[in-house]
Design a protein around this motif. Sequence first.
Motif, PDB file in Angstrom:
ATOM      1  N   ASP A  57      38.355  45.423  43.523  1.00 15.49           N
ATOM      2  CA  ASP A  57      38.242  44.053  44.270  1.00 15.49           C
ATOM      3  C   ASP A  57      38.264  42.672  43.567  1.00 15.49           C
ATOM      4  O   ASP A  57      36.787  42.529  42.551  1.00 15.49           O
ATOM      5  N   GLU A  58      39.445  42.302  42.600  1.00 15.71           N
ATOM      6  CA  GLU A  58      39.205  41.154  41.492  1.00 15.71           C
ATOM      7  C   GLU A  58      37.046  41.523  40.612  1.00 15.71           C
ATOM      8  O   GLU A  58      36.798  41.272  40.210  1.00 15.71           O
ATOM      9  N   THR A 115      42.836  40.850  49.753  1.00 16.27           N
ATOM     10  CA  THR A 115      41.750  42.194  50.025  1.00 16.27           C
ATOM     11  C   THR A 115      41.302  42.788  51.063  1.00 16.27           C
ATOM     12  O   THR A 115      41.367  43.990  51.283  1.00 16.27           O
TER      13      THR A 115
HETATM   14 MG   LIG Z   1      39.734  38.302  47.751  1.00 15.78          MG
END
Ligand SMILES: [Mg+2]
Lengths: 251, 267
Positions: A170-171, A42
Amino acid sequence: MLEVKNLAKSYQKDKPALTDISFKIDPGNFVAIIGPSGAGKTTILRSLNQLIKDDAGEILLDGEDIRSANKKELRKLRRQIGMIFQNYNLVERLTVLENVLHGRLGYKSTLAGVIGRYTEEEKREALDLLDKVGLSEFALQRCSELSGGQKQRVGIARALIQHPKVILCDEPIASLDPASAQNVMKLLKELTEEFNIICIANLHQIDLAKEHADQIIGIRHGQMIFNDTADKLSKDAIAELYGTSAAKELA
Amino acid sequence: MKQPKVTAASYLGKKRLVQSGVLALIAGIYAIGCYILQFDTIQGTLSIPKAFAWLAINFMPTQSSMSYLPQIMEKLFDTVLMSIASVVVAAVIAIFFAILGSKVTGINKFMQVLVRGIASFFRNIPLVAWAMILLFSFKQSNFTGFLALLLMTIGFLIRAFMEIIEDEAGEAMMALKATGASYFQVIFQAVIPQIIPSLISWILYMIENNVRDATLVGILTGTGIGFIFDIYYKSFRFDAAGMTVLSIIVVVIGLETLSNQIRKVIL
Ligand SMILES: [Mg+2]
Ligand SMILES: Nc1ncnc2c1ncn2[C@@H]1O[C@H](COP(=O)(O)OP(=O)(O)O)[C@@H](O)[C@H]1O
Protein backbone atom coordinates in the motif's frame (compact mmCIF):
# COMPACT_ATOMS: atom_id res chain seq x y z
CA MET A 1 -3.64 -17.41 -9.24
CA LEU A 2 -5.52 -14.61 -7.51
CA GLU A 3 -9.05 -14.07 -8.70
CA VAL A 4 -11.35 -11.30 -7.48
CA LYS A 5 -14.98 -11.38 -8.52
CA ASN A 6 -17.56 -8.64 -8.05
CA LEU A 7 -15.96 -7.26 -4.90
CA ALA A 8 -18.05 -4.55 -3.22
CA LYS A 9 -17.75 -2.51 -0.06
CA SER A 10 -19.37 0.54 1.45
CA TYR A 11 -18.36 2.08 4.77
CA GLN A 12 -21.57 4.09 4.96
CA LYS A 13 -24.95 3.31 3.50
CA ASP A 14 -25.50 4.54 -0.06
CA LYS A 15 -21.85 5.64 -0.33
CA PRO A 16 -20.08 2.73 -2.02
CA ALA A 17 -16.29 2.73 -1.65
CA LEU A 18 -15.98 -0.18 -4.10
CA THR A 19 -18.44 -1.46 -6.65
CA ASP A 20 -18.14 -4.60 -8.71
CA ILE A 21 -14.36 -4.99 -8.82
CA SER A 22 -13.20 -8.07 -10.75
CA PHE A 23 -9.72 -9.03 -11.91
CA LYS A 24 -7.35 -11.98 -12.26
CA ILE A 25 -3.62 -12.03 -11.66
CA ASP A 26 -1.17 -14.82 -12.53
CA PRO A 27 1.96 -15.61 -10.51
CA GLY A 28 5.07 -13.70 -11.52
CA ASN A 29 3.13 -10.55 -12.30
CA PHE A 30 3.75 -7.15 -10.82
CA VAL A 31 0.49 -5.23 -10.79
CA ALA A 32 0.02 -1.53 -10.03
CA ILE A 33 -3.29 -0.17 -8.83
CA ILE A 34 -3.53 3.51 -9.68
CA GLY A 35 -6.19 6.15 -9.23
CA PRO A 36 -6.85 9.41 -7.40
CA SER A 37 -6.74 9.64 -3.64
CA GLY A 38 -9.92 8.26 -2.10
CA ALA A 39 -10.63 6.07 -5.14
CA GLY A 40 -10.65 2.87 -3.08
CA LYS A 41 -7.16 1.44 -3.61
CA THR A 42 -6.44 0.82 0.06
CA THR A 43 -9.87 -0.72 0.49
CA ILE A 44 -9.14 -3.23 -2.28
CA LEU A 45 -5.76 -4.24 -0.82
CA ARG A 46 -7.07 -4.63 2.71
CA SER A 47 -10.01 -6.67 1.50
CA LEU A 48 -7.60 -9.08 -0.17
CA ASN A 49 -6.24 -10.15 3.23
CA GLN A 50 -9.46 -9.31 5.04
CA LEU A 51 -8.08 -6.60 7.27
CA ILE A 52 -11.25 -4.96 6.04
CA LYS A 53 -14.42 -7.00 5.88
CA ASP A 54 -15.94 -6.27 2.49
CA ASP A 55 -19.65 -6.61 1.73
CA ALA A 56 -19.90 -8.92 -1.26
CA GLY A 57 -17.94 -10.79 -3.91
CA GLU A 58 -15.35 -13.55 -4.03
CA ILE A 59 -11.60 -13.52 -3.44
CA LEU A 60 -9.96 -16.76 -4.53
CA LEU A 61 -6.31 -17.52 -3.90
CA ASP A 62 -5.50 -20.69 -5.84
CA GLY A 63 -9.17 -21.55 -5.58
CA GLU A 64 -9.53 -20.98 -1.81
CA ASP A 65 -12.05 -18.32 -0.85
CA ILE A 66 -10.51 -16.08 1.80
CA ARG A 67 -13.82 -14.37 2.46
CA SER A 68 -15.51 -17.49 3.78
CA ALA A 69 -12.54 -18.65 5.87
CA ASN A 70 -13.04 -19.05 9.61
CA LYS A 71 -10.58 -17.55 12.10
CA LYS A 72 -8.08 -20.39 11.92
CA GLU A 73 -8.29 -20.73 8.15
CA LEU A 74 -7.90 -16.98 7.81
CA ARG A 75 -4.62 -17.09 9.77
CA LYS A 76 -3.38 -19.80 7.41
CA LEU A 77 -4.39 -17.82 4.34
CA ARG A 78 -2.91 -14.60 5.67
CA ARG A 79 0.51 -16.13 6.08
CA GLN A 80 0.50 -16.71 2.32
CA ILE A 81 -0.11 -12.99 1.79
CA GLY A 82 2.64 -10.55 2.73
CA MET A 83 1.91 -6.88 3.25
CA ILE A 84 4.06 -3.77 2.90
CA PHE A 85 3.00 -0.36 4.16
CA GLN A 86 3.63 3.29 3.42
CA ASN A 87 4.87 3.85 6.98
CA TYR A 88 6.70 0.48 7.07
CA ASN A 89 4.74 -0.53 10.21
CA LEU A 90 7.74 -2.09 11.91
CA VAL A 91 8.16 -2.57 15.65
CA GLU A 92 10.72 0.20 15.82
CA ARG A 93 12.24 -0.77 19.15
CA LEU A 94 13.05 -4.30 18.11
CA THR A 95 16.01 -5.30 15.98
CA VAL A 96 15.92 -5.69 12.23
CA LEU A 97 16.27 -9.45 12.64
CA GLU A 98 13.36 -9.68 15.10
CA ASN A 99 11.17 -7.68 12.74
CA VAL A 100 11.96 -9.99 9.84
CA LEU A 101 11.22 -13.03 12.00
CA HIS A 102 7.76 -11.62 12.76
CA GLY A 103 6.87 -12.87 9.31
CA ARG A 104 7.05 -16.40 10.75
CA LEU A 105 4.48 -15.85 13.52
CA GLY A 106 1.63 -17.22 11.45
CA TYR A 107 3.42 -20.57 11.30
CA LYS A 108 4.11 -20.85 15.03
CA SER A 109 2.19 -22.00 18.07
CA THR A 110 0.78 -19.10 20.05
CA LEU A 111 3.20 -19.65 22.94
CA ALA A 112 6.31 -19.90 20.76
CA GLY A 113 5.24 -16.70 19.03
CA VAL A 114 4.43 -14.86 22.25
CA ILE A 115 7.89 -15.50 23.71
CA GLY A 116 9.57 -15.07 20.32
CA ARG A 117 11.21 -18.50 19.96
CA TYR A 118 12.37 -19.12 16.44
CA THR A 119 14.18 -22.14 15.00
CA GLU A 120 17.77 -21.97 13.80
CA GLU A 121 16.47 -22.52 10.28
CA GLU A 122 14.15 -19.54 10.53
CA LYS A 123 16.98 -17.36 11.81
CA ARG A 124 19.25 -18.50 9.00
CA GLU A 125 16.59 -17.74 6.44
CA ALA A 126 15.99 -14.30 7.95
CA LEU A 127 19.69 -13.52 7.62
CA ASP A 128 19.72 -14.78 4.04
CA LEU A 129 16.77 -12.56 3.18
CA LEU A 130 18.42 -9.56 4.83
CA ASP A 131 21.41 -10.27 2.64
CA LYS A 132 19.11 -10.32 -0.38
CA VAL A 133 17.63 -6.91 0.41
CA GLY A 134 21.08 -5.52 1.19
CA LEU A 135 20.81 -5.16 4.95
CA SER A 136 22.96 -7.99 6.28
CA GLU A 137 25.14 -5.74 8.40
CA PHE A 138 22.10 -4.18 10.08
CA ALA A 139 20.59 -7.41 11.43
CA LEU A 140 21.17 -6.57 15.08
CA GLN A 141 20.41 -2.87 14.91
CA ARG A 142 17.19 -1.36 16.11
CA CYS A 143 14.80 -0.48 13.30
CA SER A 144 14.43 3.04 14.66
CA GLU A 145 18.02 3.70 13.59
CA LEU A 146 17.39 2.95 9.90
CA SER A 147 16.53 5.27 7.03
CA GLY A 148 13.15 5.10 5.31
CA GLY A 149 14.42 3.07 2.38
CA GLN A 150 16.14 0.61 4.71
CA LYS A 151 13.00 0.25 6.82
CA GLN A 152 10.97 -0.54 3.74
CA ARG A 153 13.46 -3.25 2.81
CA VAL A 154 13.04 -4.75 6.28
CA GLY A 155 9.31 -4.77 5.54
CA ILE A 156 9.98 -6.60 2.29
CA ALA A 157 12.13 -9.21 4.04
CA ARG A 158 9.39 -9.67 6.66
CA ALA A 159 6.91 -10.35 3.87
CA LEU A 160 9.24 -12.74 2.01
CA ILE A 161 9.93 -14.93 5.03
CA GLN A 162 6.21 -15.74 5.06
CA HIS A 163 6.83 -17.66 1.81
CA PRO A 164 3.95 -15.72 0.32
CA LYS A 165 2.03 -16.33 -2.86
CA VAL A 166 1.00 -12.68 -2.87
CA ILE A 167 2.58 -9.47 -1.61
CA LEU A 168 0.33 -6.45 -1.13
CA CYS A 169 2.00 -3.04 -1.07
CA ASP A 170 0.00 0.00 0.00
CA GLU A 171 1.85 3.07 -1.29
CA PRO A 172 5.21 1.40 -0.64
CA ILE A 173 7.28 4.35 -1.85
CA ALA A 174 5.11 7.33 -0.93
CA SER A 175 7.36 8.26 2.03
CA LEU A 176 10.66 7.70 0.23
CA ASP A 177 13.04 9.96 -1.65
CA PRO A 178 13.18 9.35 -5.43
CA ALA A 179 16.37 7.27 -5.35
CA SER A 180 15.16 4.96 -2.57
CA ALA A 181 11.79 4.75 -4.29
CA GLN A 182 13.43 3.49 -7.49
CA ASN A 183 15.44 0.97 -5.48
CA VAL A 184 12.41 -0.41 -3.70
CA MET A 185 10.40 -0.65 -6.92
CA LYS A 186 13.24 -2.48 -8.67
CA LEU A 187 13.63 -4.83 -5.74
CA LEU A 188 9.92 -5.64 -5.66
CA LYS A 189 9.90 -6.28 -9.39
CA GLU A 190 12.95 -8.58 -9.21
CA LEU A 191 11.58 -10.55 -6.28
CA THR A 192 8.23 -10.99 -8.00
CA GLU A 193 9.98 -12.72 -10.88
CA GLU A 194 12.51 -14.63 -8.81
CA PHE A 195 9.97 -16.15 -6.42
CA ASN A 196 7.20 -16.29 -9.03
CA ILE A 197 4.76 -14.48 -6.75
CA ILE A 198 2.00 -11.97 -7.30
CA CYS A 199 2.87 -8.43 -6.24
CA ILE A 200 0.16 -5.78 -6.10
CA ALA A 201 1.16 -2.20 -5.35
CA ASN A 202 -1.01 0.86 -4.88
CA LEU A 203 0.92 3.67 -6.49
CA HIS A 204 0.63 7.41 -6.82
CA GLN A 205 3.23 7.85 -9.51
CA ILE A 206 1.90 6.86 -12.94
CA ASP A 207 5.36 7.00 -14.49
CA LEU A 208 6.73 4.47 -11.99
CA ALA A 209 3.70 2.25 -12.51
CA LYS A 210 4.25 2.28 -16.27
CA GLU A 211 7.96 1.66 -15.86
CA HIS A 212 7.78 -1.32 -13.51
CA ALA A 213 4.34 -2.91 -13.65
CA ASP A 214 3.29 -5.74 -15.95
CA GLN A 215 -0.38 -5.00 -15.45
CA ILE A 216 -2.17 -1.83 -14.37
CA ILE A 217 -5.55 -1.55 -12.71
CA GLY A 218 -7.14 1.91 -12.72
CA ILE A 219 -9.70 2.80 -10.07
CA ARG A 220 -11.91 5.86 -9.90
CA HIS A 221 -14.76 6.41 -7.44
CA GLY A 222 -14.61 2.76 -6.40
CA GLN A 223 -14.99 1.46 -9.94
CA MET A 224 -12.44 -0.30 -12.08
CA ILE A 225 -12.13 1.66 -15.31
CA PHE A 226 -8.85 0.23 -16.57
CA ASN A 227 -7.29 -3.23 -16.41
CA ASP A 228 -4.66 -4.05 -18.97
CA THR A 229 -0.94 -4.31 -19.62
CA ALA A 230 1.10 -1.24 -18.74
CA ASP A 231 1.82 -0.24 -22.37
CA LYS A 232 -1.92 0.07 -23.05
CA LEU A 233 -2.33 2.88 -20.51
CA SER A 234 -2.88 5.75 -22.94
CA LYS A 235 -3.19 9.47 -22.29
CA ASP A 236 -6.93 9.14 -22.73
CA ALA A 237 -7.09 6.45 -20.09
CA ILE A 238 -5.11 8.62 -17.68
CA ALA A 239 -7.41 11.53 -18.42
CA GLU A 240 -10.40 9.38 -17.63
CA LEU A 241 -8.81 8.32 -14.34
CA TYR A 242 -7.56 11.64 -13.04
CA GLY A 243 -9.36 14.27 -15.13
CA THR A 244 -7.94 16.09 -18.16
CA SER A 245 -5.79 18.66 -16.39
CA ALA A 246 -3.87 16.01 -14.47
CA ALA A 247 -3.26 14.06 -17.67
CA LYS A 248 -1.74 17.12 -19.31
CA GLU A 249 0.58 17.73 -16.39
CA LEU A 250 1.75 14.15 -16.44
CA ALA A 251 2.25 14.02 -20.21
CA MET B 1 -6.90 31.38 -8.96
CA LYS B 2 -10.03 32.29 -7.00
CA GLN B 3 -9.78 35.35 -4.79
CA PRO B 4 -10.11 34.50 -1.11
CA LYS B 5 -13.35 35.98 0.23
CA VAL B 6 -11.82 37.38 3.43
CA THR B 7 -8.91 39.78 3.07
CA ALA B 8 -6.06 39.58 5.55
CA ALA B 9 -6.90 42.97 7.07
CA SER B 10 -10.53 42.19 7.74
CA TYR B 11 -9.58 38.75 9.03
CA LEU B 12 -7.10 40.22 11.51
CA GLY B 13 -9.59 42.91 12.54
CA LYS B 14 -12.18 40.26 13.29
CA LYS B 15 -9.66 38.20 15.22
CA ARG B 16 -8.73 41.21 17.35
CA LEU B 17 -12.40 41.91 18.05
CA VAL B 18 -12.93 38.34 19.19
CA GLN B 19 -9.84 38.50 21.42
CA SER B 20 -10.98 41.73 23.08
CA GLY B 21 -14.43 40.27 23.62
CA VAL B 22 -13.01 37.19 25.31
CA LEU B 23 -10.77 39.32 27.53
CA ALA B 24 -13.71 41.52 28.57
CA LEU B 25 -15.75 38.43 29.34
CA ILE B 26 -13.01 36.95 31.57
CA ALA B 27 -12.62 40.29 33.40
CA GLY B 28 -16.39 40.40 33.93
CA ILE B 29 -16.54 36.88 35.35
CA TYR B 30 -13.66 37.71 37.69
CA ALA B 31 -15.36 40.89 38.92
CA ILE B 32 -18.65 39.08 39.57
CA GLY B 33 -16.80 36.24 41.28
CA CYS B 34 -14.98 38.67 43.59
CA TYR B 35 -18.24 40.39 44.44
CA ILE B 36 -20.03 37.15 45.32
CA LEU B 37 -17.10 35.81 47.36
CA GLN B 38 -16.54 39.27 48.92
CA PHE B 39 -12.92 39.02 47.90
CA ASP B 40 -11.12 42.35 47.84
CA THR B 41 -8.47 42.13 45.13
CA ILE B 42 -6.34 45.04 46.39
CA GLN B 43 -6.48 43.99 50.02
CA GLY B 44 -5.72 40.39 49.01
CA THR B 45 -2.75 41.35 46.87
CA LEU B 46 -1.29 43.58 49.56
CA SER B 47 -1.42 40.80 52.15
CA ILE B 48 0.66 38.41 50.00
CA PRO B 49 4.11 39.82 50.92
CA LYS B 50 3.15 39.86 54.59
CA ALA B 51 1.99 36.25 54.45
CA PHE B 52 5.23 35.15 52.82
CA ALA B 53 7.26 37.05 55.34
CA TRP B 54 5.40 35.30 58.15
CA LEU B 55 5.97 31.92 56.47
CA ALA B 56 9.64 32.63 55.96
CA ILE B 57 10.20 33.57 59.56
CA ASN B 58 8.18 30.81 61.19
CA PHE B 59 8.75 27.88 58.84
CA MET B 60 12.43 28.48 58.23
CA PRO B 61 14.28 25.44 59.57
CA THR B 62 16.88 26.37 62.14
CA GLN B 63 19.98 24.66 63.45
CA SER B 64 17.87 22.84 66.04
CA SER B 65 15.43 21.55 63.41
CA MET B 66 18.23 19.32 62.19
CA SER B 67 17.51 16.95 65.05
CA TYR B 68 14.20 16.09 63.40
CA LEU B 69 15.95 15.02 60.23
CA PRO B 70 16.39 11.29 61.01
CA GLN B 71 12.69 10.93 61.80
CA ILE B 72 11.70 12.89 58.69
CA MET B 73 14.01 10.83 56.51
CA GLU B 74 12.64 7.57 57.84
CA LYS B 75 9.05 8.59 57.13
CA LEU B 76 9.98 10.01 53.76
CA PHE B 77 11.62 6.74 52.84
CA ASP B 78 8.41 4.87 53.77
CA THR B 79 6.43 7.31 51.67
CA VAL B 80 8.63 6.92 48.60
CA LEU B 81 8.41 3.14 48.90
CA MET B 82 4.64 3.33 49.18
CA SER B 83 4.43 5.49 46.05
CA ILE B 84 6.60 3.12 44.09
CA ALA B 85 4.61 0.11 45.28
CA SER B 86 1.28 1.73 44.45
CA VAL B 87 2.44 2.71 40.96
CA VAL B 88 3.99 -0.68 40.15
CA VAL B 89 0.87 -2.58 41.19
CA ALA B 90 -1.35 -0.04 39.43
CA ALA B 91 0.70 -0.30 36.23
CA VAL B 92 0.31 -4.08 36.06
CA ILE B 93 -3.45 -3.83 36.53
CA ALA B 94 -3.74 -0.85 34.18
CA ILE B 95 -1.88 -2.43 31.26
CA PHE B 96 -4.21 -5.40 31.41
CA PHE B 97 -7.32 -3.21 31.32
CA ALA B 98 -5.84 -0.83 28.75
CA ILE B 99 -5.29 -3.72 26.34
CA LEU B 100 -8.84 -4.92 26.89
CA GLY B 101 -10.27 -1.45 26.41
CA SER B 102 -8.23 0.39 23.77
CA LYS B 103 -9.76 0.99 20.37
CA VAL B 104 -7.07 -1.01 18.58
CA THR B 105 -6.55 -3.97 20.92
CA GLY B 106 -9.99 -4.07 22.58
CA ILE B 107 -11.98 -7.28 22.43
CA ASN B 108 -15.33 -5.64 21.71
CA LYS B 109 -17.27 -2.38 21.98
CA PHE B 110 -18.83 -3.35 25.31
CA MET B 111 -15.43 -3.89 26.96
CA GLN B 112 -14.16 -0.60 25.53
CA VAL B 113 -17.00 1.34 27.07
CA LEU B 114 -16.74 -0.57 30.35
CA VAL B 115 -12.99 0.01 30.73
CA ARG B 116 -13.34 3.69 29.86
CA GLY B 117 -16.06 3.91 32.51
CA ILE B 118 -13.96 2.19 35.18
CA ALA B 119 -10.96 4.39 34.41
CA SER B 120 -12.90 7.62 34.57
CA PHE B 121 -14.66 6.52 37.79
CA PHE B 122 -11.38 5.86 39.61
CA ARG B 123 -9.75 8.96 38.20
CA ASN B 124 -12.52 11.41 38.88
CA ILE B 125 -13.03 10.66 42.54
CA PRO B 126 -10.55 12.99 44.25
CA LEU B 127 -7.72 11.34 46.10
CA VAL B 128 -8.85 12.89 49.38
CA ALA B 129 -12.31 11.40 48.92
CA TRP B 130 -10.78 7.98 48.24
CA ALA B 131 -8.74 8.23 51.42
CA MET B 132 -11.79 9.25 53.51
CA ILE B 133 -13.94 6.46 52.08
CA LEU B 134 -11.26 3.83 52.61
CA LEU B 135 -10.66 5.04 56.18
CA PHE B 136 -14.01 3.55 57.13
CA SER B 137 -12.99 0.06 56.09
CA PHE B 138 -9.26 0.01 56.70
CA LYS B 139 -8.80 2.51 59.57
CA GLN B 140 -5.71 4.66 59.88
CA SER B 141 -2.99 2.51 58.37
CA ASN B 142 -0.36 2.45 55.68
CA PHE B 143 -2.59 0.12 53.74
CA THR B 144 -5.38 2.73 53.48
CA GLY B 145 -2.96 5.23 52.02
CA PHE B 146 -1.56 2.65 49.66
CA LEU B 147 -5.03 1.69 48.47
CA ALA B 148 -6.14 5.28 47.92
CA LEU B 149 -3.05 5.99 45.82
CA LEU B 150 -3.44 2.68 44.01
CA LEU B 151 -7.05 3.29 42.96
CA MET B 152 -6.41 6.78 41.71
CA THR B 153 -3.24 5.72 39.89
CA ILE B 154 -5.07 2.84 38.21
CA GLY B 155 -7.60 5.32 36.86
CA PHE B 156 -4.91 7.59 35.48
CA LEU B 157 -2.76 4.86 34.02
CA ILE B 158 -5.57 2.97 32.28
CA ARG B 159 -6.48 6.12 30.44
CA ALA B 160 -2.86 7.01 29.64
CA PHE B 161 -1.95 3.48 28.52
CA MET B 162 -5.03 3.25 26.28
CA GLU B 163 -4.04 6.44 24.53
CA ILE B 164 -0.46 5.25 24.17
CA ILE B 165 -1.62 1.97 22.63
CA GLU B 166 -3.94 3.76 20.22
CA ASP B 167 -1.28 6.28 19.18
CA GLU B 168 1.80 4.11 19.01
CA ALA B 169 0.88 0.49 18.43
CA GLY B 170 -1.77 0.55 15.71
CA GLU B 171 0.50 0.40 12.70
CA ALA B 172 2.82 -2.36 13.88
CA MET B 173 -0.20 -4.33 15.07
CA MET B 174 -1.80 -4.20 11.67
CA ALA B 175 1.37 -5.47 10.05
CA LEU B 176 1.61 -8.46 12.39
CA LYS B 177 -2.06 -9.25 12.08
CA ALA B 178 -1.56 -9.33 8.30
CA THR B 179 1.18 -11.98 8.63
CA GLY B 180 -1.31 -14.35 10.24
CA ALA B 181 -0.11 -13.77 13.82
CA SER B 182 -2.64 -14.57 16.56
CA TYR B 183 -4.06 -12.03 19.00
CA PHE B 184 -1.63 -12.85 21.82
CA GLN B 185 1.33 -12.92 19.47
CA VAL B 186 0.39 -9.47 18.23
CA ILE B 187 0.08 -8.16 21.80
CA PHE B 188 3.43 -9.52 22.96
CA GLN B 189 5.47 -9.07 19.78
CA ALA B 190 4.12 -5.72 18.57
CA VAL B 191 2.07 -3.81 21.12
CA ILE B 192 4.15 -4.28 24.28
CA PRO B 193 7.60 -3.69 22.75
CA GLN B 194 6.31 -0.70 20.83
CA ILE B 195 4.81 1.08 23.86
CA ILE B 196 7.39 0.27 26.55
CA PRO B 197 9.25 3.63 26.49
CA SER B 198 6.05 5.66 26.89
CA LEU B 199 4.85 3.21 29.51
CA ILE B 200 7.96 3.65 31.61
CA SER B 201 7.81 7.39 31.16
CA TRP B 202 4.29 7.46 32.62
CA ILE B 203 5.22 5.12 35.45
CA LEU B 204 8.09 7.42 36.45
CA TYR B 205 5.83 10.43 36.30
CA MET B 206 3.23 8.77 38.51
CA ILE B 207 5.89 7.84 41.09
CA GLU B 208 6.94 11.50 41.39
CA ASN B 209 3.32 12.55 41.53
CA ASN B 210 2.44 10.00 44.19
CA VAL B 211 5.24 11.08 46.51
CA ARG B 212 3.62 14.52 46.54
CA ASP B 213 0.11 13.10 46.88
CA ALA B 214 1.16 10.66 49.58
CA THR B 215 1.89 13.62 51.83
CA LEU B 216 -1.72 14.70 51.65
CA VAL B 217 -3.02 11.17 52.04
CA GLY B 218 -0.72 10.69 55.02
CA ILE B 219 -2.28 13.64 56.84
CA LEU B 220 -5.66 11.93 56.53
CA THR B 221 -4.62 8.35 57.18
CA GLY B 222 -2.12 9.19 59.87
CA THR B 223 0.83 7.60 58.13
CA GLY B 224 4.10 8.48 56.47
CA ILE B 225 5.49 11.93 55.93
CA GLY B 226 2.07 13.56 55.98
CA PHE B 227 1.48 12.31 59.50
CA ILE B 228 4.61 13.81 61.02
CA PHE B 229 4.04 17.05 59.16
CA ASP B 230 0.59 17.15 60.73
CA ILE B 231 2.02 16.49 64.20
CA TYR B 232 4.74 19.12 63.92
CA TYR B 233 2.24 21.60 62.58
CA LYS B 234 -0.39 21.04 65.24
CA SER B 235 2.19 21.19 68.02
CA PHE B 236 3.44 24.55 66.67
CA ARG B 237 6.86 23.15 65.76
CA PHE B 238 6.74 25.17 62.56
CA ASP B 239 10.47 24.95 61.93
CA ALA B 240 10.23 21.14 61.91
CA ALA B 241 7.19 21.32 59.62
CA GLY B 242 9.21 23.60 57.34
CA MET B 243 12.06 21.11 57.44
CA THR B 244 9.59 18.38 56.40
CA VAL B 245 8.34 20.40 53.44
CA LEU B 246 11.90 21.17 52.41
CA SER B 247 12.82 17.48 52.54
CA ILE B 248 9.82 16.57 50.40
CA ILE B 249 10.80 19.17 47.82
CA VAL B 250 14.38 17.90 47.73
CA VAL B 251 13.26 14.29 47.32
CA VAL B 252 10.70 15.11 44.61
CA ILE B 253 13.22 17.16 42.66
CA GLY B 254 15.75 14.34 43.11
CA LEU B 255 13.25 11.80 41.79
CA GLU B 256 12.39 14.05 38.89
CA THR B 257 16.03 14.42 37.92
CA LEU B 258 16.56 10.70 38.23
CA SER B 259 13.56 9.84 36.09
CA ASN B 260 14.59 12.36 33.45
CA GLN B 261 17.93 10.58 33.30
CA ILE B 262 16.20 7.21 32.96
CA ARG B 263 13.96 8.62 30.21
CA LYS B 264 16.97 9.87 28.30
CA VAL B 265 18.50 6.42 28.37
CA ILE B 266 15.42 4.46 27.33
CA LEU B 267 13.94 6.77 24.70
MG1 LIG C 1 -4.81 4.64 0.27
N1 LIG D 1 -12.67 3.48 7.84
C1 LIG D 1 -13.39 4.19 6.96
N2 LIG D 1 -14.61 4.68 7.30
C2 LIG D 1 -15.35 5.39 6.42
N3 LIG D 1 -14.97 5.66 5.17
C3 LIG D 1 -13.78 5.21 4.75
C4 LIG D 1 -12.92 4.45 5.62
N4 LIG D 1 -11.80 4.12 4.95
C5 LIG D 1 -11.95 4.65 3.71
N5 LIG D 1 -13.13 5.30 3.59
C6 LIG D 1 -13.62 5.98 2.36
O1 LIG D 1 -13.62 5.06 1.32
C7 LIG D 1 -13.12 5.63 0.12
C8 LIG D 1 -11.94 4.86 -0.40
O2 LIG D 1 -10.84 5.04 0.50
P1 LIG D 1 -9.43 4.36 0.28
O3 LIG D 1 -9.62 2.94 -0.05
O4 LIG D 1 -8.60 4.67 1.47
O5 LIG D 1 -8.90 5.16 -0.98
P2 LIG D 1 -7.42 5.28 -1.57
O6 LIG D 1 -6.55 4.29 -0.88
O7 LIG D 1 -7.57 5.03 -3.03
O8 LIG D 1 -6.98 6.69 -1.33
C9 LIG D 1 -12.83 7.08 0.45
O9 LIG D 1 -13.93 7.86 0.04
C10 LIG D 1 -12.69 7.10 1.94
O10 LIG D 1 -13.11 8.33 2.46
